[in-house]
Design a protein around this motif. Structure first.
Motif: not given
Ligand SMILES: [Zn+2]
Length: 386
Positions: A162-180
């Motif tokens: 995936a491109g950088d922009a998509r990966n950053v959005v996905a990472m933001k979602n993951v960090l918002t959940e705060g589980k990893v």
């Protein structure tokens, strides 16, 4: 709040010199050190970062090797009649690469680059499997993510396809959940911008600002959900502006040697690798290469020093490396003069990779040591949660 996050951000080609010149994110990432790279390209460096091992152990050094008996490119013979100037356009090449990868069962990063169709069936491709997944490393080594899995910690890795922009959005979602607890973000925007425009200029400034903005946003989001946010930004190698193009490939091919009978060669952007198929050919090629002023033949001692000596000659019987800043034009990687490139002598200051961290970790001095920092971070989490 989750106790801690270790966010590892891989930025392809963010050289130490470039990071320091720009004081890139020096407020957020004050623990900074140069990191020695390996001779080669991302296909050499990334397996080392992911496994903590060197090319002779993990088997990854360069993309194409001479191996007609195992070549997955037999089909290319049927396209060899099409003039290279028609089929050589990089967009057409990328399209064919995408279509062919699945046909050949290749799940790793695959590009035909500019290897002539008439010569492809002499070569095998070394990154057939996805190196980010279990079983992807040729030497059988475990990648860091398999270790994170074994340690039983919650982790996340972005998708290199995936491109950088998509990966950053996905990472933001993951960090918002705060589980990893450990996360790995893959970014390639700087590498692409610098290859296209040199290491400086408005387009490259823009790529740096974009990366900076993303990292600050990720930090802010993580800080809301974690007690401690540790961000580690690192690269695989630097980037060198192109000062000159070498037409060695054309000059070499005008010698009286037959490809596939006397010799085979892969012309990477900065190094040419030769397989000598008949007695006496190695001497002839060596003699000719020794007269070329734009680079030099790498001795066994030099290859050993750079941890890329393969006793079985699988990556070539002879390797000729260009001086920093000179690239082959054309090469089997590109038909044109690319404004900036990597893959020069690891000790050249522009080749050096970087380690920039928000926290004082055991700073990796060489890129393969980044694996050990990622390992230690996960082990610390596992100890405290078990
Ligand atoms: Zn690159």
């Amino acid at each position: 709040m989750t106790p801690s996050l270790d966010l590892f951000i891989f930025s392809d080609a963010l050289g130490w010199k470039l990071a320091e010149e720009r004081q890139f994110l020096s407020d957020l990432l004050p623990h900074r050190s140069p990191c020695e790279t390996l001779l080669g390209y991302s296909c050499t460096c990334d397996p080392a970062i992911l496994t903590g091992t060197l090319p002779p152990q993990n088997g990854h050094f360069s993309s194409f090797i001479y191996s007609p008996s195992t070549s997955p490119f037999q089909w290319a013979r049927y396209l060899a009649w099409i003039p290279e100037r028609l089929i050589g356009h990089h967009r057409i090449r990328s399209f064919i690469s995408r279509k062919c990868a699945s046909f050949m069962g290749i799940t790793g990063y695959f590009q035909l680059y500019a290897v002539p169709f008439s010569k492809l069936h002499f070569f095998d491709y070394t990154e057939k499997k996805d190196i980010y997944l279990p079983g992807g490393i040729n030497g059988g080594q475990e990648v860091i993510f398999t270790l994170w899995d074994r340690l039983g910690i919650p982790w996340y890795r972005s998708d290199w396809r995936a491109g950088d922009a998509r990966n950053v959005v996905a990472m933001k979602n993951v960090l918002t959940e705060g589980k990893v607890r450990c996360a790995y973000l893959f970014t390639g925007g700087l590498d692409a911008a610098m290859h296209a425009h040199t290491t400086h200029g408005p387009e490259v400034d823009k790529a740096f600002s974009q990366l900076e903005q993303w990292i600050r946003e990720l930090h802010q989001i993580a800080a809301k959900n974690y007690h401690e946010v540790r961000i580690h930004l690192f690269s695989d190698h630097g980037m060198t502006d192109t000062a000159a193009g070498s037409d060695m490939l054309k000059r070499f091919e005008s010698l009286n040697l037959k490809f596939g009978e006397d010799y085979a060669a892969v012309w990477d952007s900065t190094m040419a690798r030769f397989w000598c198929l008949k007695p006496g050919v190695q001497e002839k090629i060596s003699l000719w290469l020794a007269q070329q002023k734009e680079g030099s033949i790498l001795s066994k001692a030099q290859l050993e020093k750079w941890s890329c000596y393969f006793p079985d000659g699988r990556y070539g019987d002879l390797i000729f490396l260009l001086k920093p800043g000179t690239i082959f034009v054309p090469s089997h990687m590109s038909r044109h003069k690319v404004p900036a490139m990597h893959g020069f002598a690891p000790e050249d200051p522009t080749s050096t990779a970087c380690w920039l961290s928000s926290h004082p970790t055991e700073a990796p001095r060489r890129i393969e040591q980044i694996y050990h920092v990622m390992r230690a971070a996960a082990e610390k989490v596992a100890q405290h949660t078990s």
